[in-house]
Design an enzyme around this catalytic site. Structure first.
Site, mmCIF file in Angstrom:
data_model
loop_
_atom_site.group_PDB
_atom_site.id
_atom_site.type_symbol
_atom_site.label_atom_id
_atom_site.label_comp_id
_atom_site.label_asym_id
_atom_site.label_seq_id
_atom_site.Cartn_x
_atom_site.Cartn_y
_atom_site.Cartn_z
ATOM 1 N N CYS A 61 146.101 51.554 70.976
ATOM 2 C CA CYS A 61 145.640 50.367 70.260
ATOM 3 C C CYS A 61 146.439 50.154 68.978
ATOM 4 O O CYS A 61 146.892 51.107 68.350
ATOM 5 C CB CYS A 61 144.177 50.530 69.885
ATOM 6 S SG CYS A 61 143.115 50.814 71.294
ATOM 7 N N TRP A 68 144.015 49.171 74.069
ATOM 8 C CA TRP A 68 144.308 49.982 75.254
ATOM 9 C C TRP A 68 142.969 50.571 75.659
ATOM 10 O O TRP A 68 142.404 51.397 74.944
ATOM 11 C CB TRP A 68 145.321 51.060 74.874
ATOM 12 C CG TRP A 68 145.894 51.834 76.006
ATOM 13 C CD1 TRP A 68 146.910 51.446 76.837
ATOM 14 C CD2 TRP A 68 145.536 53.160 76.421
ATOM 15 N NE1 TRP A 68 147.186 52.441 77.736
ATOM 16 C CE2 TRP A 68 146.364 53.499 77.504
ATOM 17 C CE3 TRP A 68 144.596 54.101 75.981
ATOM 18 C CZ2 TRP A 68 146.293 54.720 78.153
ATOM 19 C CZ3 TRP A 68 144.523 55.317 76.633
ATOM 20 C CH2 TRP A 68 145.360 55.626 77.713
ATOM 21 N N LYS A 103 160.552 61.074 83.468
ATOM 22 C CA LYS A 103 161.148 59.770 83.115
ATOM 23 C C LYS A 103 161.058 58.822 84.315
ATOM 24 O O LYS A 103 160.686 57.661 84.178
ATOM 25 C CB LYS A 103 162.625 59.910 82.706
ATOM 26 C CG LYS A 103 162.908 60.570 81.384
ATOM 27 C CD LYS A 103 162.481 59.790 80.167
ATOM 28 C CE LYS A 103 161.069 60.045 79.779
ATOM 29 N NZ LYS A 103 160.741 61.088 78.864
HETATM 30 O O1 M6R Z 1 154.377 61.573 70.275
HETATM 31 P P1 M6R Z 1 154.299 62.827 71.087
HETATM 32 O O2 M6R Z 1 155.612 63.526 71.176
HETATM 33 O O3 M6R Z 1 153.235 63.758 70.616
HETATM 34 O O4 M6R Z 1 153.902 62.344 72.540
HETATM 35 C C1 M6R Z 1 153.658 63.244 73.569
HETATM 36 C C2 M6R Z 1 153.606 62.548 74.908
HETATM 37 O O5 M6R Z 1 152.547 61.646 74.953
HETATM 38 C C3 M6R Z 1 154.917 61.811 75.202
HETATM 39 O O6 M6R Z 1 156.009 62.665 75.162
HETATM 40 C C4 M6R Z 1 154.848 61.131 76.582
HETATM 41 O O7 M6R Z 1 154.810 62.094 77.589
HETATM 42 C C5 M6R Z 1 156.045 60.181 76.738
HETATM 43 N N1 M6R Z 1 155.617 58.938 77.276
HETATM 44 C C6 M6R Z 1 157.128 60.739 77.576
HETATM 45 O O8 M6R Z 1 158.162 59.855 77.824
#
Ligand code: M6R
Length: 612
Positions: free
Chosen positions: A2, A77, A489
């Site tokens: 959000c 969201w 990815k």
């Molecule tokens: O901001 P953060 O590194 O804590 O986020 C962790 C995951 O939510 C983040 O890496 C997520 O898996 C991504 N969408 C990966 O591309």
């Protein structure tokens, strides 16, 4: 996740709010809405819409917006209640006198809702936020600030809120606990948002609200106090480093592609000032007071989510290789619920791009409550995780807008390499070894650049495979986490099922899946386990699998075994993930584009997951 925007000043507030919402689109959302304090009527006008911000704009055009210089806006969201017009924010009280936008979760909303319903309040949505609007109404006796504070004292959970009232057309009231809010100040106007990117087009003077802060914004002033006290706090504004060009696409079709191509520069930014050739080591001033603690640690526990977790797995191998200190890596979402063993000598490292991931933040707090020293590897300066850790290393990769993390990953691996070398020099590494590692790290950004500008076969490989339904990603040693990251990815942005596996584990199960319809991407670099991975490729070929290999330039043997080969420059084995991930990022990107998908805003995903 959000997003919140609020404005009070002299401009047309609708334009400012919609522009701010558009800058927050990257966070992921399923509906949006705006409440305006209307100048002429003194009423609040709210319009909310499921779908894209464009749909909200169209709705405003149909409904003629009122003249307004103050308002609040939100991208939602969904957590409580499906994504539809009614559940979208802002939410109001019974008489449309109060309107609120909220990030976070009100955990005790059911009991509050029952209580308020008993008092005659009428609810229209399924959300927890609407309960907060009515709770403020319940306490409201002409003093909005007092009512907001009283309501917040009754809620359990997390919040970042901005509230307006038609009785107080010249103020916005904001409060935060667990969900970030940043205030921006300019001449005759104030901005507030959940993310600085929504306001940096207007000002670079910002104030990051702290937990339990309540801010009252008028167009020329800010009053800051705490939820539980009326005592005012001096507001401290700082100059933000982020620039507008950093959060715009700059000629690229998508943020993700821009960020992939920014990696030579972002990696240089991670390294800058940290490569100490004179002493053959890495200099990390941010954690210098905790160096001894790290060196004396019985165990280092690294915790993170998603891509940051993958980078942490590489971090583990790097630290163990150069120091001999045992390292564990835990999903942050699991860490806090499994009663982790933490001794006085355990050091916990939390890794996060955004610094706002709820699970990682909760793991940090759990580790602290058990007495551990907690260090951070974070990208976003001033984020919750950066502030709550004892000390840390900023990755300095610059703002990452694409939901699929790319440059943050390589910067995190670089940060771990620097940390491991710095510690390693006090443990297992000689000066010569340290210097040779530092010299090689310095060359990495150039090698990434080489891969990005190589006219390699990625385009034709993607053409051949973009309609496939399943992919297998295989790697070993330092490149096993790269296989996981490559698969993530592809899943995130192309919605193709992909699995990452340690290559040798394949024969213990996944080999059953191999046929000509399941491409296998294999990272097969000239390293200590090259011969083993060649055997794994042969096992796939023997079962008519289609193999795409990521190999080192000059490797002639691999051409005869794999169906397609993407070549990358050589580097030290332990730094190779920073190079081998680049083609995998490009493959995921190109396949998603070929499938006609919205690369920067994949379905169901949010850039930073601020709910557990
Ligand atoms: O901001 P953060 O590194 O804590 O986020 C962790 C995951 O939510 C983040 O890496 C997520 O898996 C991504 N969408 C990966 O591309």
């Amino acid at each position: 996740m959000c997003g919140i925007v609020g404005y009070i000043g002299v401009k047309d507030s609708l334009n400012v709010l919609i522009d701010g919402l558009k800058r927050l689109e990257y966070r992921g959302y399923d509906s949006s809405g705006v409440s305006l304090l209307c100048k002429e009527t003194g009423n609040i006008k709210t319009i909310k819409k499921a779908g894209k911000i464009k749909d909200l704009e169209d709705e405003f055009k149909k409904n003629k917006p009122c003249k307004s210089h103050a308002g609040i806006a939100h991208t939602r969201w969904a957590t409580h209640g499906e994504p539809n017009d009614v559940n979208a924010h802002p939410h109001g009280d019974c008489f449309n006198k109060i309107s609120i936008v909220h990030n976070g979760i009100i955990e005790n909303y059911r009991s509050l809702k029952n209580y308020l319903a008993g008092k005659g309040h009428k609810f229209v949505s399924e959300t927890d936020t609407e309960v907060l609007a009515h709770l403020i109404e319940h306490f409201y006796r002409k003093d909005l600030i007092d009512a907001v504070k009283k309501a917040l004292l009754r809620v359990e959970g997390t919040y970042g809120i901005v509230v307006i009232s038609s009785d107080h057309p010249d103020m916005l009231v904001a409060a935060r606990k667990g969900s970030p809010l940043v205030i921006g100040r300019s001449d005759n106007e104030m901005f507030i948002a959940s993310d600085a990117s929504a306001i940096i087009a207007h000002t670079n003077q910002v104030l990051y609200m702290q937990d339990e802060d309540v801010a009252v914004l008028t167009k020329n002033d800010i009053e800051l106090s705490k939820v539980e006290s009326a005592k005012s706090i001096d507001p401290e504004f700082v100059e933000i480093e982020m620039t507008l060009s950093q959060i715009e696409k700059g000629g690229y079709d998508h943020f993700m592609l821009k960020e992939i191509f920014e990696q030579p520069e972002s990696l240089r930014d991670t390294e800058v000032g940290r490569l100490d050739k004179e002493n053959g080591t890495a200099r990390l001033n941010g954690i210098k007071d905790y160096f001894k603690k790290l060196l004396d640690a019985d165990r280092i526990v690294i915790t993170a989510c998603g891509t940051s977790w993958h980078a942490s797995l590489i971090g583990k191998s790097l630290i163990e290789t150069y120091t001999g200190i045992p390292v564990e890596v835990d999903y942050a979402s699991e860490f806090r619920y499994r009663n982790p063993i933490i001794t006085e000598r355990t050091v916990v490292i939390v890794v996060s791009q955004s610094g706002e991931t709820a699970d990682t933040l909760a793991a940090l707090r759990e580790a602290k409550s058990k007495g551990a020293s907690v260090l951070g590897i974070c990208n976003v300066v001033g984020s919750s995780i950066a502030r709550e850790t004892d000390a840390g290393i900023y990755t300095h990769a610059g703002p990452e807008i694409g939901v699929a993390s790319t440059k943050a990953f390589t910067a995190q691996v670089m940060a771990f390499a620097l940390l491991a070398i710095g510690l390693g020099r006090k443990k297992l590494l000689s000066f010569e070894q340290g210097l040779s590692l530092i010299n090689e790290l310095e060359k990495i950004p150039g090698k990434v650049n080489e891969i990005l500008h190589d006219k390699n076969k990625i385009e034709s490989i993607c053409r051949k495979t973009y309609k496939k339904k399943n992919f297998l990603y295989l790697g070993r040693g330092f490149n096993f986490p790269v296989a996981l990251e490559g698969a993530l990815k592809l899943k995130e942005i192309s919605y193709i099922h992909a699995e990452g596996y340690p290559a040798a584990e394949m024969k213990h199960g996944p080999i059953a899946l191999i046929d000509e319809n399941m491409p296998a991407l294999v990272i097969a670099l000239k390293d200590s386990i090259y011969e083993k991975i060649i055997s794994n490729i042969k096992e796939i070929k023997a079962r008519k699998g289609y193999v795409i290999a990521i190999a080192n330039k000059g490797d002639k043997e691999i051409k005869d075994i794999a169906d397609d080969v993407i070549y990358i420059p050589e580097t030290k084995e332990e730094f190779s993930p920073i190079l081998s991930i680049i083609p995998l990022q490009l493959i995921a990107y190109k396949i998603a584009v070929m499938r006609g998908l919205d690369v920067d805003m994949p379905r169901n995903l949010a850039k930073s997951v601020t709910v557990e």
